[in-house]
Design a protein around this motif. Sequence first.
Motif, PDB file in Angstrom:
ATOM      1  N   HIS A 146       0.830  -1.207   0.000  1.00 16.42           N
ATOM      2  CA  HIS A 146       0.000   0.000   0.000  1.00 16.42           C
ATOM      3  C   HIS A 146       0.861   1.252   0.000  1.00 16.42           C
ATOM      4  N   ILE A 147       1.915   1.264   0.807  1.00 20.74           N
ATOM      5  CA  ILE A 147       2.837   2.403   0.814  1.00 20.74           C
ATOM      6  C   ILE A 147       3.371   2.652  -0.592  1.00 20.74           C
ATOM      7  N   GLU A 148       3.838   1.599  -1.230  1.00 18.27           N
ATOM      8  CA  GLU A 148       4.393   1.740  -2.581  1.00 18.27           C
ATOM      9  C   GLU A 148       3.338   2.238  -3.561  1.00 18.27           C
ATOM     10  N   ARG A 149       2.122   1.732  -3.416  1.00 23.10           N
ATOM     11  CA  ARG A 149       1.034   2.130  -4.321  1.00 23.10           C
ATOM     12  C   ARG A 149       0.724   3.616  -4.184  1.00 23.10           C
ATOM     13  N   SER A 192       4.124   6.098  -4.856  1.00 25.65           N
ATOM     14  CA  SER A 192       4.557   6.094  -6.257  1.00 25.65           C
ATOM     15  C   SER A 192       3.442   6.447  -7.232  1.00 25.65           C
ATOM     16  N   ARG A 193       2.257   6.738  -6.729  1.00 25.14           N
ATOM     17  CA  ARG A 193       1.121   7.005  -7.611  1.00 25.14           C
ATOM     18  C   ARG A 193       1.335   8.300  -8.397  1.00 25.14           C
ATOM     19  N   THR A 205      -3.854  11.666 -11.197  1.00 25.52           N
ATOM     20  CA  THR A 205      -4.590  11.684 -12.466  1.00 25.52           C
ATOM     21  C   THR A 205      -5.095  13.079 -12.829  1.00 25.52           C
ATOM     22  N   VAL A 206      -5.033  14.012 -11.880  1.00 26.52           N
ATOM     23  CA  VAL A 206      -5.466  15.384 -12.157  1.00 26.52           C
ATOM     24  C   VAL A 206      -4.270  16.258 -12.538  1.00 26.52           C
ATOM     25  N   SER A 207      -3.228  16.220 -11.748  1.00 28.91           N
ATOM     26  CA  SER A 207      -2.070  17.099 -11.968  1.00 28.91           C
ATOM     27  C   SER A 207      -0.978  16.470 -12.821  1.00 28.91           C
ATOM     28  N   GLY A 208      -0.973  15.134 -12.913  1.00 29.39           N
ATOM     29  CA  GLY A 208       0.083  14.446 -13.641  1.00 29.39           C
ATOM     30  C   GLY A 208       1.379  14.312 -12.853  1.00 29.39           C
ATOM     31  N   THR A 209       1.378  14.723 -11.600  1.00 29.71           N
ATOM     32  CA  THR A 209       2.580  14.685 -10.760  1.00 29.71           C
ATOM     33  C   THR A 209       2.601  13.415  -9.924  1.00 29.71           C
ATOM     34  N   ARG A 210       3.732  12.754  -9.897  1.00 27.10           N
ATOM     35  CA  ARG A 210       3.886  11.609  -9.005  1.00 27.10           C
ATOM     36  C   ARG A 210       3.840  12.113  -7.560  1.00 27.10           C
ATOM     37  N   TYR A 211       3.137  11.383  -6.698  1.00 26.18           N
ATOM     38  CA  TYR A 211       3.003  11.820  -5.310  1.00 26.18           C
ATOM     39  C   TYR A 211       4.372  12.083  -4.670  1.00 26.18           C
ATOM     40  N   SER A 212       5.344  11.238  -4.961  1.00 26.33           N
ATOM     41  CA  SER A 212       6.666  11.405  -4.359  1.00 26.33           C
ATOM     42  C   SER A 212       7.349  12.685  -4.821  1.00 26.33           C
ATOM     43  N   ILE A 267       9.650   4.209   2.836  1.00 25.80           N
ATOM     44  CA  ILE A 267       9.179   5.479   2.288  1.00 25.80           C
ATOM     45  C   ILE A 267      10.343   6.336   1.840  1.00 25.80           C
ATOM     46  N   SER A 268      11.384   6.396   2.653  1.00 28.13           N
ATOM     47  CA  SER A 268      12.531   7.248   2.298  1.00 28.13           C
ATOM     48  C   SER A 268      13.239   6.747   1.041  1.00 28.13           C
ATOM     49  N   GLU A 269      13.217   5.423   0.814  1.00 31.55           N
ATOM     50  CA  GLU A 269      13.800   4.885  -0.413  1.00 31.55           C
ATOM     51  C   GLU A 269      12.955   5.245  -1.636  1.00 31.55           C
ATOM     52  N   LEU A 270      11.649   5.227  -1.466  1.00 30.86           N
ATOM     53  CA  LEU A 270      10.747   5.557  -2.566  1.00 30.86           C
ATOM     54  C   LEU A 270      10.685   7.054  -2.828  1.00 30.86           C
ATOM     55  N   ASP A 271      10.919   7.846  -1.771  1.00 36.96           N
ATOM     56  CA  ASP A 271      10.659   9.282  -1.852  1.00 36.96           C
ATOM     57  C   ASP A 271      11.683  10.035  -0.987  1.00 36.96           C
ATOM     58  N   PRO A 272      12.708  10.590  -1.595  1.00 33.19           N
ATOM     59  CA  PRO A 272      13.720  11.319  -0.824  1.00 33.19           C
ATOM     60  C   PRO A 272      13.330  12.755  -0.496  1.00 33.19           C
ATOM     61  N   HIS A 273      12.166  13.211  -0.969  1.00 32.64           N
ATOM     62  CA  HIS A 273      11.819  14.629  -0.859  1.00 32.64           C
ATOM     63  C   HIS A 273      11.048  14.986   0.408  1.00 32.64           C
ATOM     64  N   HIS A 274      10.206  14.076   0.871  1.00 32.79           N
ATOM     65  CA  HIS A 274       9.230  14.445   1.888  1.00 32.79           C
ATOM     66  C   HIS A 274       9.649  14.045   3.292  1.00 32.79           C
ATOM     67  N   LEU A 275       9.135  14.797   4.256  1.00 31.14           N
ATOM     68  CA  LEU A 275       9.286  14.462   5.660  1.00 31.14           C
ATOM     69  C   LEU A 275       8.497  13.188   5.975  1.00 31.14           C
ATOM     70  N   ILE A 276       8.935  12.478   7.017  1.00 29.34           N
ATOM     71  CA  ILE A 276       8.253  11.249   7.438  1.00 29.34           C
ATOM     72  C   ILE A 276       8.023  11.334   8.941  1.00 29.34           C
ATOM     73  N   THR A 277       6.782  11.107   9.359  1.00 30.29           N
ATOM     74  CA  THR A 277       6.432  11.139  10.777  1.00 30.29           C
ATOM     75  C   THR A 277       5.692   9.865  11.144  1.00 30.29           C
ATOM     76  N   THR A 278       5.549   9.629  12.433  1.00 26.22           N
ATOM     77  CA  THR A 278       4.981   8.363  12.887  1.00 26.22           C
ATOM     78  C   THR A 278       3.466   8.409  13.047  1.00 26.22           C
ATOM     79  N   GLY A 279       2.908   9.559  13.444  1.00 22.01           N
ATOM     80  CA  GLY A 279       1.502   9.643  13.818  1.00 22.01           C
ATOM     81  C   GLY A 279       1.257   9.363  15.278  1.00 22.01           C
ATOM     82  N   ALA A 280       2.338   9.244  16.069  1.00 16.99           N
ATOM     83  CA  ALA A 280       2.218   8.872  17.479  1.00 16.99           C
ATOM     84  C   ALA A 280       1.582   9.979  18.309  1.00 16.99           C
ATOM     85  N   GLU A 281       0.856   9.564  19.351  1.00 19.71           N
ATOM     86  CA  GLU A 281       0.320  10.517  20.325  1.00 19.71           C
ATOM     87  C   GLU A 281       1.410  11.025  21.262  1.00 19.71           C
TER      88      GLU A 281
END
Length: 392
Positions: free
Chosen positions: A186-189, A192-193, A196-203, A240-254
Amino acid sequence: MTQPTPQFVTRRGAQLLLDNQPFVVSGANYWQAMNLGMPSGPSSNRARVLRDLADLSSRGINMIRILAASEASQFGKQPDRMYPALMRAPGQYDDEVFAGLDWVLAQLPRFNMYATVSLNNYWTWSGGAAQYVSWATDTRIPYPVQWDPVRQVFEGGDYQAYLDYTNRFYADPQIYNTTQRWYRSHIERVVSRVNTVSGTRYSDDPAILAWELMNEPQIVQGPAGEKQVARWIDDSARLISELDPHHLITTGAESKNGRDWFHIMHGSPAITLASCHFWPLNWGYYNSTDPSSASVDYSIAKMRDFVGDNAKWAHELDLPTVLFEFGMMRDNWGEFAGLRAYEPQAPVSHRNRFYAAVYDAVRKQLAPHGPFAGAAFWALDRRSAARAARLE
């Protein structure tokens, strides 16, 4: 009209930056965005999304926190769950829901806004981690207790049974490879998507501020549990970092379980943004039926301690942190006791005091004084729109 071209939000030490200038998150949780953005169907309401984004932007909101995950059950419709689901079964997606996510992300540059995108949920209202366990074991989810706003009590199922069941998503060696194969797929899907509107890969999309592993992953007790949770976070964040070197990554932890668990949940080198949530009612600090100032004052005091603790822990890891959730219900006494507290006419005297105190506490910990990078209220709902504030 030419839309502004967004820049990636980046990080330097414990500070967020936009175009090399300090960036402060003034956020709102907008969990229903993906479904509202669908091109058609009973959940679709793109006109509402545009109104909501315009209203939020006019109030200084620059980030929405949204879901890019929801899961259906093999046992038919389930209680208190959002529909239609993005994932009908492992690896099987509803293209219309995905199109809704595409459309929402494509609108954000018009409003100078960013999205924190959550890739899973611990709680059942979207299916979440428990649904992965249900798929892997072909068993029904033992739903937890539910809050009864009329009687002001939790009632229903066994809460610990639900926690034990859902924790199997990342803590049961017998199904770990299965649940994680589906989750990683699911992460990869998603990452890497191609939109369909902007033509930009999410990553490659600067409108995404950060990827979030899961909304509110819970702890697993004991040394083995600590290792299991840490392994899951590190494995997922590294993917995620291997698929996408651009974005920040967080856990969602409380980040409600103390310093040691904060370090466990944010210690992976692939985690670049810390997370915390504060819920005074759920955690037993606030009595929504008490019209006096006693419990709201107590909630504010506990919140200030919580913000201070999270600032210290984030500083130790040299990470920026965001209060990604906080909230308080409307006044629940007198004429608006019980279910009437959910009506838009219900007063918000305690909520306004609490929200003002939250923004003040976070503001005092913004860089260069501390590692906080902002806050996001829960949640935008046209029936009970919350007062927001710019955190600068």
